[in-house]
Design an enzyme around this catalytic site. Structure first.
Site, PDB file in Angstrom:
ATOM      1  N   THR A 121      20.513 -18.153 -32.162  1.00  0.00           N
ATOM      2  CA  THR A 121      20.677 -18.608 -31.062  1.00  0.00           C
ATOM      3  C   THR A 121      20.177 -19.771 -31.255  1.00  0.00           C
ATOM      4  O   THR A 121      20.543 -21.047 -31.808  1.00  0.00           O
ATOM      5  CB  THR A 121      19.236 -18.480 -30.354  1.00  0.00           C
ATOM      6  OG1 THR A 121      18.329 -19.179 -29.177  1.00  0.00           O
ATOM      7  CG2 THR A 121      18.090 -18.587 -31.453  1.00  0.00           C
ATOM      8  N   ASP A 122      21.210 -20.560 -29.491  1.00  0.00           N
ATOM      9  CA  ASP A 122      20.785 -21.957 -29.334  1.00  0.00           C
ATOM     10  C   ASP A 122      19.546 -22.679 -29.691  1.00  0.00           C
ATOM     11  O   ASP A 122      19.779 -23.594 -29.191  1.00  0.00           O
ATOM     12  CB  ASP A 122      21.800 -21.929 -28.207  1.00  0.00           C
ATOM     13  CG  ASP A 122      21.314 -21.548 -26.966  1.00  0.00           C
ATOM     14  OD1 ASP A 122      20.233 -21.123 -27.199  1.00  0.00           O
ATOM     15  OD2 ASP A 122      21.816 -22.110 -25.973  1.00  0.00           O
ATOM     16  N   GLU A 123      19.149 -22.027 -29.158  1.00  0.00           N
ATOM     17  CA  GLU A 123      16.911 -21.895 -29.036  1.00  0.00           C
ATOM     18  C   GLU A 123      16.897 -23.020 -29.791  1.00  0.00           C
ATOM     19  O   GLU A 123      15.865 -23.499 -30.606  1.00  0.00           O
ATOM     20  CB  GLU A 123      15.719 -21.280 -28.765  1.00  0.00           C
ATOM     21  CG  GLU A 123      16.450 -20.472 -27.274  1.00  0.00           C
ATOM     22  CD  GLU A 123      15.771 -19.976 -26.521  1.00  0.00           C
ATOM     23  OE1 GLU A 123      14.332 -19.736 -27.119  1.00  0.00           O
ATOM     24  OE2 GLU A 123      16.103 -19.087 -25.506  1.00  0.00           O
TER      25      GLU A 123
ATOM     26  N   TYR B 130       9.446 -18.420 -31.276  1.00  0.00           N
ATOM     27  CA  TYR B 130      10.833 -17.518 -31.552  1.00  0.00           C
ATOM     28  C   TYR B 130      11.842 -18.388 -31.431  1.00  0.00           C
ATOM     29  O   TYR B 130      11.932 -18.112 -32.837  1.00  0.00           O
ATOM     30  CB  TYR B 130      11.083 -16.855 -29.882  1.00  0.00           C
ATOM     31  CG  TYR B 130      12.236 -16.332 -29.605  1.00  0.00           C
ATOM     32  CD1 TYR B 130      12.523 -15.873 -30.746  1.00  0.00           C
ATOM     33  CD2 TYR B 130      13.191 -17.587 -29.454  1.00  0.00           C
ATOM     34  CE1 TYR B 130      14.158 -15.136 -30.362  1.00  0.00           C
ATOM     35  CE2 TYR B 130      14.894 -17.088 -29.022  1.00  0.00           C
ATOM     36  CZ  TYR B 130      15.240 -15.948 -30.260  1.00  0.00           C
ATOM     37  OH  TYR B 130      15.660 -15.602 -29.773  1.00  0.00           O
TER      38      TYR B 130
ATOM     39  N   LYS C 280      13.740 -18.131 -35.738  1.00  0.00           N
ATOM     40  CA  LYS C 280      15.079 -18.160 -35.887  1.00  0.00           C
ATOM     41  C   LYS C 280      15.875 -19.170 -36.647  1.00  0.00           C
ATOM     42  O   LYS C 280      16.475 -18.755 -37.052  1.00  0.00           O
ATOM     43  CB  LYS C 280      15.828 -17.578 -33.805  1.00  0.00           C
ATOM     44  CG  LYS C 280      14.862 -16.780 -33.294  1.00  0.00           C
ATOM     45  CD  LYS C 280      15.713 -15.965 -33.785  1.00  0.00           C
ATOM     46  CE  LYS C 280      17.413 -15.228 -33.826  1.00  0.00           C
ATOM     47  NZ  LYS C 280      17.654 -14.296 -34.861  1.00  0.00           N
TER      48      LYS C 280
HETATM   49  P1  NAD Z   1      16.387  -7.154 -28.019  1.00  0.00           P
HETATM   50  O1  NAD Z   1      15.258  -7.900 -27.473  1.00  0.00           O
HETATM   51  O2  NAD Z   1      16.753  -6.775 -26.078  1.00  0.00           O
HETATM   52  O3  NAD Z   1      17.036  -6.093 -29.083  1.00  0.00           O
HETATM   53  C1  NAD Z   1      16.488  -6.624 -30.495  1.00  0.00           C
HETATM   54  C2  NAD Z   1      16.325  -4.787 -31.255  1.00  0.00           C
HETATM   55  O4  NAD Z   1      16.041  -5.495 -32.125  1.00  0.00           O
HETATM   56  C3  NAD Z   1      15.808  -3.999 -30.750  1.00  0.00           C
HETATM   57  O5  NAD Z   1      16.331  -2.625 -30.401  1.00  0.00           O
HETATM   58  C4  NAD Z   1      14.450  -3.759 -31.501  1.00  0.00           C
HETATM   59  O6  NAD Z   1      13.798  -2.268 -31.475  1.00  0.00           O
HETATM   60  C5  NAD Z   1      14.985  -4.245 -33.252  1.00  0.00           C
HETATM   61  N1  NAD Z   1      13.884  -4.536 -33.410  1.00  0.00           N
HETATM   62  C6  NAD Z   1      12.785  -5.907 -33.798  1.00  0.00           C
HETATM   63  N2  NAD Z   1      11.817  -6.042 -34.212  1.00  0.00           N
HETATM   64  C7  NAD Z   1      12.320  -5.066 -35.700  1.00  0.00           C
HETATM   65  C8  NAD Z   1      12.618  -4.458 -36.905  1.00  0.00           C
HETATM   66  N3  NAD Z   1      11.283  -5.283 -37.808  1.00  0.00           N
HETATM   67  N4  NAD Z   1      13.018  -3.707 -37.589  1.00  0.00           N
HETATM   68  C9  NAD Z   1      15.009  -3.217 -36.953  1.00  0.00           C
HETATM   69  N5  NAD Z   1      14.399  -3.432 -35.853  1.00  0.00           N
HETATM   70  C10 NAD Z   1      13.857  -3.821 -34.944  1.00  0.00           C
HETATM   71  O7  NAD Z   1      17.285  -8.223 -28.047  1.00  0.00           O
HETATM   72  P2  NAD Z   1      18.239  -9.276 -27.586  1.00  0.00           P
HETATM   73  O8  NAD Z   1      18.206 -10.015 -26.521  1.00  0.00           O
HETATM   74  O9  NAD Z   1      19.364  -7.928 -27.993  1.00  0.00           O
HETATM   75  O10 NAD Z   1      18.554  -9.859 -29.330  1.00  0.00           O
HETATM   76  C11 NAD Z   1      18.891  -9.551 -30.453  1.00  0.00           C
HETATM   77  C12 NAD Z   1      19.856 -10.380 -31.197  1.00  0.00           C
HETATM   78  O11 NAD Z   1      20.537 -12.275 -30.601  1.00  0.00           O
HETATM   79  C13 NAD Z   1      18.377 -11.585 -32.111  1.00  0.00           C
HETATM   80  O12 NAD Z   1      18.495 -11.968 -33.008  1.00  0.00           O
HETATM   81  C14 NAD Z   1      18.396 -12.875 -30.968  1.00  0.00           C
HETATM   82  O13 NAD Z   1      17.397 -14.185 -31.155  1.00  0.00           O
HETATM   83  C15 NAD Z   1      19.688 -13.357 -30.261  1.00  0.00           C
HETATM   84  N6  NAD Z   1      20.083 -13.543 -29.232  1.00  0.00           N
HETATM   85  C16 NAD Z   1      19.635 -12.723 -27.970  1.00  0.00           C
HETATM   86  C17 NAD Z   1      20.368 -13.469 -26.733  1.00  0.00           C
HETATM   87  C18 NAD Z   1      20.118 -13.277 -25.981  1.00  0.00           C
HETATM   88  O14 NAD Z   1      20.698 -14.337 -24.350  1.00  0.00           O
HETATM   89  N7  NAD Z   1      19.410 -12.185 -25.269  1.00  0.00           N
HETATM   90  C19 NAD Z   1      21.211 -14.875 -27.332  1.00  0.00           C
HETATM   91  C20 NAD Z   1      21.730 -16.158 -28.233  1.00  0.00           C
HETATM   92  C21 NAD Z   1      21.019 -15.096 -29.353  1.00  0.00           C
HETATM   93  O1  DAU Z   2      19.231 -19.711 -25.593  1.00  0.00           O
HETATM   94  C1  DAU Z   2      19.228 -17.825 -25.809  1.00  0.00           C
HETATM   95  C2  DAU Z   2      18.212 -16.894 -26.256  1.00  0.00           C
HETATM   96  O2  DAU Z   2      18.490 -16.717 -24.228  1.00  0.00           O
HETATM   97  C3  DAU Z   2      17.798 -16.208 -26.986  1.00  0.00           C
HETATM   98  O3  DAU Z   2      17.706 -16.553 -28.089  1.00  0.00           O
HETATM   99  C4  DAU Z   2      16.780 -15.270 -26.186  1.00  0.00           C
HETATM  100  O4  DAU Z   2      16.129 -15.006 -27.688  1.00  0.00           O
HETATM  101  C5  DAU Z   2      16.525 -15.222 -24.585  1.00  0.00           C
HETATM  102  O5  DAU Z   2      15.050 -14.662 -23.868  1.00  0.00           O
HETATM  103  C6  DAU Z   2      17.045 -16.582 -23.890  1.00  0.00           C
HETATM  104  O6  DAU Z   2      16.046 -16.792 -23.491  1.00  0.00           O
HETATM  105  P1  DAU Z   2      15.436 -17.600 -22.965  1.00  0.00           P
HETATM  106  O7  DAU Z   2      13.947 -17.485 -22.307  1.00  0.00           O
HETATM  107  O8  DAU Z   2      16.493 -18.654 -22.132  1.00  0.00           O
HETATM  108  O9  DAU Z   2      15.848 -16.381 -21.193  1.00  0.00           O
HETATM  109  P2  DAU Z   2      14.833 -15.714 -20.498  1.00  0.00           P
HETATM  110  O10 DAU Z   2      15.535 -14.846 -19.717  1.00  0.00           O
HETATM  111  O11 DAU Z   2      13.056 -15.500 -20.934  1.00  0.00           O
HETATM  112  O12 DAU Z   2      14.470 -17.083 -19.353  1.00  0.00           O
HETATM  113  C7  DAU Z   2      15.301 -17.553 -18.591  1.00  0.00           C
HETATM  114  C8  DAU Z   2      15.079 -18.836 -17.939  1.00  0.00           C
HETATM  115  O13 DAU Z   2      13.931 -18.118 -16.869  1.00  0.00           O
HETATM  116  C9  DAU Z   2      14.453 -20.035 -19.061  1.00  0.00           C
HETATM  117  O14 DAU Z   2      14.458 -20.980 -17.790  1.00  0.00           O
HETATM  118  C10 DAU Z   2      12.860 -18.877 -17.904  1.00  0.00           C
HETATM  119  C11 DAU Z   2      13.019 -18.743 -16.361  1.00  0.00           C
HETATM  120  N1  DAU Z   2      12.069 -17.461 -16.103  1.00  0.00           N
HETATM  121  C12 DAU Z   2      11.754 -16.497 -17.151  1.00  0.00           C
HETATM  122  C13 DAU Z   2      10.918 -15.336 -16.744  1.00  0.00           C
HETATM  123  C14 DAU Z   2      11.041 -13.857 -17.719  1.00  0.00           C
HETATM  124  C15 DAU Z   2      11.721 -17.786 -15.145  1.00  0.00           C
HETATM  125  O15 DAU Z   2      11.876 -18.090 -14.108  1.00  0.00           O
HETATM  126  N2  DAU Z   2      10.993 -16.215 -14.698  1.00  0.00           N
HETATM  127  C16 DAU Z   2      10.616 -15.277 -15.508  1.00  0.00           C
HETATM  128  O16 DAU Z   2      10.212 -14.226 -14.960  1.00  0.00           O
END
Ligand code: NAD
Ligand code: DAU
Length: 339
Positions: free
Chosen positions: A125-127, A153, A157
């Site tokens: 992730t970019d985080e 988190y 990562k």
């Molecule tokens: P998500 O939370 O929707 O899905 C995570 C999945 O992993 C779920 O199906 C869960 O059951 C499974 N899981 C959790 N713990 C596990 C374990 N111990 N063993 C096996 N399976 C397990 O997550 P997402 O948003 O789809 O993110 C997927 C990946 O991409 C993550 O690694 C996250 O860090 C990364 N990522 C997410 C975003 C985003 O915007 N959502 C952006 C950049 C990177």
């Molecule tokens: O940048 C990549 C990341 O993006 C991934 O690595 C993470 O897994 C993914 O969850 C996401 O992280 P963020 O913290 O950016 O996403 P989130 O949707 O939780 O929040 C997006 C923005 O919105 C953040 O600035 C917090 C704000 N927010 C979020 C929630 C859930 C609100 O203002 N209200 C809310 O209820």
């Protein structure tokens, strides 16, 4: 080729499974997922009858079961999406993030070494780069930006990324890492900003915006992320990191207002709530490397992607209403009640 896709019952992993089965119909996809609160077999329902797809319920931290799965299925490639992914949950309870995101990655990489896989891809992730100031639009994250994390988190990562780089250097495990910005699209769990705001708006519930809503994220349609990972698996170089992002920076409040407008709901639903602790101000990716080296560019413009996403949530109410009716209620009360 046989791909082991971990976390494929989650948001991005599920979209990736569908992408791979569609784009590479001769390959086999095995999905390993523990089905935590974020995993949902309904997300994989469209793949269930495909003879080239198999689902295995299991935890990536469980070494004996992971080893047995590698021994039995002999994957060529591992793509690790499995993670605890929600920043707010990591602030509430960091331990499980270290367990899954760090130890789970180590277990998978140990098995990958033992069974001689051709590529281990770590979905990061970019985080891991921390945040950027709001008043310096010229600054973007590149692959050489120092790691500088804010939340449990992102720290977990980053730890996994460093471990993956160590396995490449020390054991020559053929690792690639991608660091993507915020994804949106179908099957996004309704604890995250965009699906939460869509679901609350549709239910005429308050839309909780943290702080003043001025934080900026760089949004990418999930299919564009899946395409980028696919390209990295095929043409990327082991040992390299690739940043992926949409050049699409938006303030949270503007996204929330756009969703309300699209749904014909009033802005009076917006409720400003206590800010997230340690809240990162701005993320912005420079995706120059993945463009130059692999020819990747995002294809879905935000204006189109958000409409498609809202349409998906309207057409698939059952998918997210099932989630809202379960233990999610307790989570919501804990996170937002009295905030
Ligand atoms: P998500 O939370 O929707 O899905 C995570 C999945 O992993 C779920 O199906 C869960 O059951 C499974 N899981 C959790 N713990 C596990 C374990 N111990 N063993 C096996 N399976 C397990 O997550 P997402 O948003 O789809 O993110 C997927 C990946 O991409 C993550 O690694 C996250 O860090 C990364 N990522 C997410 C975003 C985003 O915007 N959502 C952006 C950049 C990177
Ligand atoms: O940048 C990549 C990341 O993006 C991934 O690595 C993470 O897994 C993914 O969850 C996401 O992280 P963020 O913290 O950016 O996403 P989130 O949707 O939780 O929040 C997006 C923005 O919105 C953040 O600035 C917090 C704000 N927010 C979020 C929630 C859930 C609100 O203002 N209200 C809310 O209820």
């Amino acid at each position: 080729m046989t791909y082991l896709v971990t976390g494929g019952a989650g948001f991005i992993g599920g979209n990736f499974v569908h992408h791979m089965l569609r784009e590479h119909p001769n390959d086999t996809i095995i999905c390993l997922d523990a089905l935590t609160y974020a995993g949902n077999l309904e997300t994989l329902e469209p793949a269930a009858k495909n003879p080239n797809f198999r689902f295995v319920k299991g935890d990536i931290t469980g070494r004996p079961a992971v080893d047995a799965l590698f021994a039995e299925t002999k994957p060529d490639v591992v793509v690790n999406f499995a993670a605890e992914s929600h920043v707010d949950r990591s602030i509430d309870n960091p331990g499980i993030f270290l367990q899954t995101n760090v130890i789970g990655t180590q277990v998978l990489m140990d098995a990958s070494r033992k069974y001689g896989i051709k590529r281990f891809h770590q979905v990061s992730t970019d985080e891991v780069y921390g945040d950027l100031p709001l008043d310096r639009p010229d600054l973007l994250f590149t692959e050489t930006t120092p790691i500088h994390t804010s939340s449990p988190y992102s720290a977990s990562k980053a730890a996994a990324d460093l471990l993956a780089a160590a396995y490449f250097r020390t054991y020559k495990l053929p690792v690639t890492i991608s660091r993507c910005s915020n994804n949106y699209g179908p099957y996004h769990f309704p604890e995250k900003l965009i699906p939460l705001m869509i679901a609350n708006a549709l239910n005429d519930k308050p839309l909780p915006v943290y702080g003043k809503g001025e934080n900026v994220r760089d949004w990418l349609y999930v299919e564009d992320h899946c395409r980028a990972i696919d390209l990295i698996l095929r043409n990327g170089t082991a040992g390299e990191v690739y940043n992926i992002g949409g050049h699409n920076e938006m303030r949270n409040i503007d996204i929330v207002k756009l969703i309300l407008k699209e749904l014909g709901k009033p802005e009076t639903l917006i409720t400003y709530v206590t800010d997230r602790a340690g809240h990162d101000l701005r993320y912005a990716i420079n995706p120059g490397k993945v463009h130059r080296e692999l020819g990747w560019l995002p294809e879905t413009k935000f204006a189109d992607g958000i409409k498609k996403t809202i349409r998906w949530y309207l057409d698939n109410r059952g998918w997210w209403e099932n989630i809202l009716s379960g233990e999610y209620q307790q989570y919501y009360e804990k996170m937002y009640g009295g905030r």
